[in-house]
Design a protein around this motif. Structure first.
Motif, PDB file in Angstrom:
ATOM      1  N   MET A 120     -11.882   6.127 -12.065  1.00  0.00           N
ATOM      2  CA  MET A 120     -11.206   4.822 -11.970  1.00  0.00           C
ATOM      3  C   MET A 120     -11.166   4.372 -10.511  1.00  0.00           C
ATOM      4  O   MET A 120     -11.312   5.189  -9.599  1.00  0.00           O
ATOM      5  N   ALA A 121     -10.982   3.063 -10.298  1.00  0.00           N
ATOM      6  CA  ALA A 121     -10.889   2.551  -8.933  1.00  0.00           C
ATOM      7  C   ALA A 121      -9.679   3.171  -8.249  1.00  0.00           C
ATOM      8  O   ALA A 121      -8.633   3.336  -8.874  1.00  0.00           O
ATOM      9  N   PRO A 122      -9.816   3.530  -6.947  1.00  0.00           N
ATOM     10  CA  PRO A 122      -8.697   4.173  -6.242  1.00  0.00           C
ATOM     11  C   PRO A 122      -7.397   3.376  -6.327  1.00  0.00           C
ATOM     12  O   PRO A 122      -6.326   3.952  -6.429  1.00  0.00           O
ATOM     13  N   LYS A 123      -7.508   2.068  -6.285  1.00  0.00           N
ATOM     14  CA  LYS A 123      -6.283   1.268  -6.344  1.00  0.00           C
ATOM     15  C   LYS A 123      -5.557   1.459  -7.687  1.00  0.00           C
ATOM     16  O   LYS A 123      -4.337   1.473  -7.744  1.00  0.00           O
ATOM     17  N   GLN A 124      -6.328   1.607  -8.764  1.00  0.00           N
ATOM     18  CA  GLN A 124      -5.734   1.852 -10.087  1.00  0.00           C
ATOM     19  C   GLN A 124      -5.134   3.246 -10.157  1.00  0.00           C
ATOM     20  O   GLN A 124      -4.230   3.497 -10.951  1.00  0.00           O
ATOM     21  N   ALA A 125      -5.667   4.156  -9.385  1.00  0.00           N
ATOM     22  CA  ALA A 125      -5.204   5.551  -9.432  1.00  0.00           C
ATOM     23  C   ALA A 125      -3.946   5.781  -8.600  1.00  0.00           C
ATOM     24  O   ALA A 125      -3.348   6.852  -8.660  1.00  0.00           O
ATOM     25  N   GLN A 126      -3.527   4.772  -7.817  1.00  0.00           N
ATOM     26  CA  GLN A 126      -2.408   4.977  -6.896  1.00  0.00           C
ATOM     27  C   GLN A 126      -1.104   5.264  -7.633  1.00  0.00           C
ATOM     28  O   GLN A 126      -0.731   4.536  -8.540  1.00  0.00           O
ATOM     29  N   THR A 127      -0.433   6.337  -7.254  1.00  0.00           N
ATOM     30  CA  THR A 127       0.898   6.645  -7.773  1.00  0.00           C
ATOM     31  C   THR A 127       1.818   6.942  -6.581  1.00  0.00           C
ATOM     32  O   THR A 127       1.366   6.970  -5.446  1.00  0.00           O
ATOM     33  N   GLY A 128       3.098   7.150  -6.853  1.00  0.00           N
ATOM     34  CA  GLY A 128       4.025   7.586  -5.804  1.00  0.00           C
ATOM     35  C   GLY A 128       5.056   6.553  -5.403  1.00  0.00           C
ATOM     36  O   GLY A 128       5.018   5.407  -5.857  1.00  0.00           O
ATOM     37  N   PRO A 129       5.986   6.947  -4.538  1.00  0.00           N
ATOM     38  CA  PRO A 129       7.108   6.088  -4.145  1.00  0.00           C
ATOM     39  C   PRO A 129       6.666   4.766  -3.521  1.00  0.00           C
ATOM     40  O   PRO A 129       7.283   3.737  -3.767  1.00  0.00           O
ATOM     41  N   ALA A 130       5.576   4.788  -2.722  1.00  0.00           N
ATOM     42  CA  ALA A 130       5.211   3.572  -1.981  1.00  0.00           C
ATOM     43  C   ALA A 130       4.720   2.475  -2.913  1.00  0.00           C
ATOM     44  O   ALA A 130       5.061   1.308  -2.744  1.00  0.00           O
ATOM     45  N   VAL A 131       3.910   2.838  -3.922  1.00  0.00           N
ATOM     46  CA  VAL A 131       3.369   1.812  -4.815  1.00  0.00           C
ATOM     47  C   VAL A 131       4.470   1.267  -5.728  1.00  0.00           C
ATOM     48  O   VAL A 131       4.442   0.109  -6.139  1.00  0.00           O
ATOM     49  N   ARG A 132       5.479   2.104  -6.006  1.00  0.00           N
ATOM     50  CA  ARG A 132       6.643   1.642  -6.783  1.00  0.00           C
ATOM     51  C   ARG A 132       7.649   0.928  -5.879  1.00  0.00           C
ATOM     52  O   ARG A 132       8.623   0.368  -6.346  1.00  0.00           O
ATOM     53  N   PHE A 133       7.403   0.990  -4.571  1.00  0.00           N
ATOM     54  CA  PHE A 133       8.332   0.489  -3.553  1.00  0.00           C
ATOM     55  C   PHE A 133       9.744   1.025  -3.779  1.00  0.00           C
ATOM     56  O   PHE A 133      10.713   0.278  -3.839  1.00  0.00           O
ATOM     57  N   ASP A 134       9.831   2.339  -3.899  1.00  0.00           N
ATOM     58  CA  ASP A 134      11.096   3.029  -4.107  1.00  0.00           C
ATOM     59  C   ASP A 134      11.687   3.312  -2.718  1.00  0.00           C
ATOM     60  O   ASP A 134      11.549   4.387  -2.155  1.00  0.00           O
ATOM     61  N   GLU A 135      12.359   2.281  -2.157  1.00  0.00           N
ATOM     62  CA  GLU A 135      12.799   2.338  -0.754  1.00  0.00           C
ATOM     63  C   GLU A 135      13.723   3.499  -0.457  1.00  0.00           C
ATOM     64  O   GLU A 135      13.667   4.082   0.622  1.00  0.00           O
ATOM     65  N   LYS A 136      14.568   3.822  -1.447  1.00  0.00           N
ATOM     66  CA  LYS A 136      15.548   4.890  -1.231  1.00  0.00           C
ATOM     67  C   LYS A 136      14.826   6.205  -0.943  1.00  0.00           C
ATOM     68  O   LYS A 136      15.160   6.922   0.004  1.00  0.00           O
ATOM     69  N   ILE A 137      13.822   6.514  -1.748  1.00  0.00           N
ATOM     70  CA  ILE A 137      13.125   7.785  -1.564  1.00  0.00           C
ATOM     71  C   ILE A 137      12.214   7.740  -0.337  1.00  0.00           C
ATOM     72  O   ILE A 137      12.052   8.735   0.369  1.00  0.00           O
ATOM     73  N   ILE A 138      11.650   6.565  -0.042  1.00  0.00           N
ATOM     74  CA  ILE A 138      10.825   6.437   1.165  1.00  0.00           C
ATOM     75  C   ILE A 138      11.669   6.778   2.398  1.00  0.00           C
ATOM     76  O   ILE A 138      11.274   7.588   3.244  1.00  0.00           O
ATOM     77  N   GLU A 139      12.871   6.205   2.482  1.00  0.00           N
ATOM     78  CA  GLU A 139      13.742   6.485   3.641  1.00  0.00           C
ATOM     79  C   GLU A 139      14.176   7.952   3.669  1.00  0.00           C
ATOM     80  O   GLU A 139      14.240   8.577   4.722  1.00  0.00           O
ATOM     81  N   LYS A 140      14.458   8.482   2.496  1.00  0.00           N
ATOM     82  CA  LYS A 140      14.881   9.884   2.395  1.00  0.00           C
ATOM     83  C   LYS A 140      13.760  10.808   2.881  1.00  0.00           C
ATOM     84  O   LYS A 140      13.998  11.764   3.622  1.00  0.00           O
ATOM     85  N   GLN A 141      12.529  10.514   2.470  1.00  0.00           N
ATOM     86  CA  GLN A 141      11.413  11.379   2.859  1.00  0.00           C
ATOM     87  C   GLN A 141      11.129  11.274   4.357  1.00  0.00           C
ATOM     88  O   GLN A 141      10.792  12.273   4.995  1.00  0.00           O
ATOM     89  N   ILE A 142      11.263  10.065   4.917  1.00  0.00           N
ATOM     90  CA  ILE A 142      11.045   9.923   6.362  1.00  0.00           C
ATOM     91  C   ILE A 142      12.054  10.777   7.126  1.00  0.00           C
ATOM     92  O   ILE A 142      11.717  11.412   8.125  1.00  0.00           O
ATOM     93  N   ARG A 143      13.288  10.837   6.631  1.00  0.00           N
ATOM     94  CA  ARG A 143      14.306  11.661   7.302  1.00  0.00           C
ATOM     95  C   ARG A 143      13.967  13.153   7.239  1.00  0.00           C
ATOM     96  O   ARG A 143      14.378  13.918   8.115  1.00  0.00           O
ATOM     97  N   LEU A 144      13.227  13.576   6.224  1.00  0.00           N
ATOM     98  CA  LEU A 144      12.857  14.997   6.123  1.00  0.00           C
ATOM     99  C   LEU A 144      11.805  15.395   7.159  1.00  0.00           C
ATOM    100  O   LEU A 144      11.649  16.579   7.466  1.00  0.00           O
ATOM    101  N   LEU A 145      11.063  14.423   7.651  1.00  0.00           N
ATOM    102  CA  LEU A 145       9.998  14.735   8.612  1.00  0.00           C
ATOM    103  C   LEU A 145      10.601  14.945   9.997  1.00  0.00           C
ATOM    104  O   LEU A 145      11.590  14.300  10.351  1.00  0.00           O
ATOM    105  N   ASN A 146       9.980  15.840  10.784  1.00  0.00           N
ATOM    106  CA  ASN A 146      10.641  16.145  12.048  1.00  0.00           C
ATOM    107  C   ASN A 146       9.882  15.747  13.318  1.00  0.00           C
ATOM    108  O   ASN A 146      10.285  16.091  14.410  1.00  0.00           O
ATOM    109  N   ASP A 147       8.766  15.021  13.177  1.00  0.00           N
ATOM    110  CA  ASP A 147       8.203  14.478  14.418  1.00  0.00           C
ATOM    111  C   ASP A 147       7.877  13.003  14.249  1.00  0.00           C
ATOM    112  O   ASP A 147       7.593  12.519  13.150  1.00  0.00           O
ATOM    113  N   ASP A 148       7.962  12.290  15.367  1.00  0.00           N
ATOM    114  CA  ASP A 148       7.890  10.833  15.313  1.00  0.00           C
ATOM    115  C   ASP A 148       6.529  10.315  14.866  1.00  0.00           C
ATOM    116  O   ASP A 148       6.442   9.316  14.159  1.00  0.00           O
TER     117      ASP A 148
END
Lengths: 255, 255
Positions: B207-235
């Motif tokens: 399938m086309a890569p765009k159709q295959a896209q899954t995850g928080p970003a494509v759902r625009f799940d802002e809460k989890i996006i912010e949460k995951q950024i906080r888990l990362l430890n370098d800028d």
């Protein structure tokens, strides 16, 4: 086990089918959207409903497979039931169920699901968690009925696992998307990249990703890096190219 | 054909072996570093040298497979020879040979090569180019002796093809690297991601890569996006996460 599914998205669909195939009974499917509930119910021989108040209360397990943000409000409106409540989310702690039910846990399948694509569930790593010993054994039994790779993982660590999956799957897929756009603008079909994409993924089944790294950034070939950035035509993608190249280069310097 | 290899890196090594297996004679291998030249020479039954002045001048084809930046200075010091000169680079125009030789071209294999890993050359798309009809036929013949997928592509378009490959291969591999670091910090083995990585790549074969896209970003799940950024430890990685998520989201909005 008699299982009720709350949610009918990609994860729910693949998990319900796998559980049905393993001999479990899918008793009912709930979705806010009646036609989604009906579709999964039909595929698994279940009843369906779009009303939380109509959820059957006598099942063994309730699988909550909805968007992370939707889970909390949904739990507030769930009827009391027997059985275990579990969710399938990477980044939601098991404790979200604490004030609602006495036996609960998590069954997180580490895979990317699209409705149209079949996956071999037996190879999917399932990460489980439970709030007590008895529930733990039951969730383990359920998980082992569909996968050969079942592991315990705490909520704390599971969120990092989910984060790693976002990079390994969602973000690498977006790299394919950007590649496909670059080719489309030149009238070159995406097909030409398929052997390269397959080999890139196959390599890390055998060697550490850092050892598998190739390309201008790891060689720090500045001339070509600058040339390629000039070929890109939007600022977000230019910034992305630069930032990923820096991130690759930083790691190669530390060798 | 009698072929001389200028360079003995990953591409040269895999290409020389494939050509040898297809019945061509690898007459000589040149590398600045004598032991590298010797290693590839031994694997292909060739002579070797680390002196440009000792390059044999009577071969049919000279394959230049060196770092992009190294090609130009190397050409200035090459002895005059018979035969076709060709290079294997994605982003170097065929014209780099113009002032040096009368018959020249390009044979660009679209694949990622690591010395330790075997690849099936017959499935690798080879993109060829030549400065005249006769040379074109000879390069095509050479390419078709090792691959079933041989295509003509101009220097202009080939640089975009190379750019797309940097995203699809080098950058997606870097996403695996970042994922592996996140897991290592939690004491989780990289192995758990292998089915996910394999499936992510396998999906875009169908399938086309765009159709295959899954995850928080494509759902625009802002809460989890912010949460995951906080888990990362370098800028740098935080910025990368944010920028890739924006890039994914931008495309999903335009649907």
């Amino acid at each position: 086990m008699r299982i009720v599914f709350i949610g009918s998205g990609n994860v729910a669909t693949h998990l319900a089918r796998a559980l049905k195939n393993a001999g479990h009974e899918i008793a009912q499917v709930y979705s806010r959207t009646q036609e989604h509930a009906a579709a999964l119910a039909q595929a698994t021989g279940a009843e369906f409903t779009s009303e939380l108040s109509e959820i059957r209360t006598g099942a063994d397990t309730y699988v909550f497979s909805v968007k992370d943000d939707a889970l909390e409000p949904l739990l507030r409106n769930m009827p009391e039931t027997n059985g275990i409540w579990l969710h399938t989310a990477g980044s939601v702690p098991a404790d979200i169920f604490r004030s609602h039910v006495s036996d609960y846990g998590v069954l997180y399948p580490l895979q990317t699901f699209s409705k149209k694509r079949e996956v071999n569930f037996s190879e999917i790593p399932l990460f489980i968690e439970a709030n007590n010993e008895g529930t733990s054994r039951k969730i383990e039994q359920l998980a082992k009925s569909i996968s050969e790779d079942v592991r315990y993982l705490s909520s704390e660590k599971r969120q990092y696992l989910h984060l790693s999956a976002v990079f390994a799957c969602n973000f690498s897929n977006h790299m394919y998307v950007l590649a496909s756009e670059i080719l489309a603008a030149q009238g070159i079909e995406f097909d030409v990249l398929k052997p390269l994409i397959a080999e890139t993924a196959a390599k890390v089944a055998e060697m550490a990703p850092k050892q598998a790294q190739t390309g201008p950034a790891v060689r720090f070939d500045e001339k070509i890096i600058e040339k390629q950035i000039r070929l890109l035509n939007d600022d977000t993608t230019k910034n992305l190219y630069r930032l990923i190249s820096e991130s690759i280069h930083k790691r190669s310097k530390n060798d």
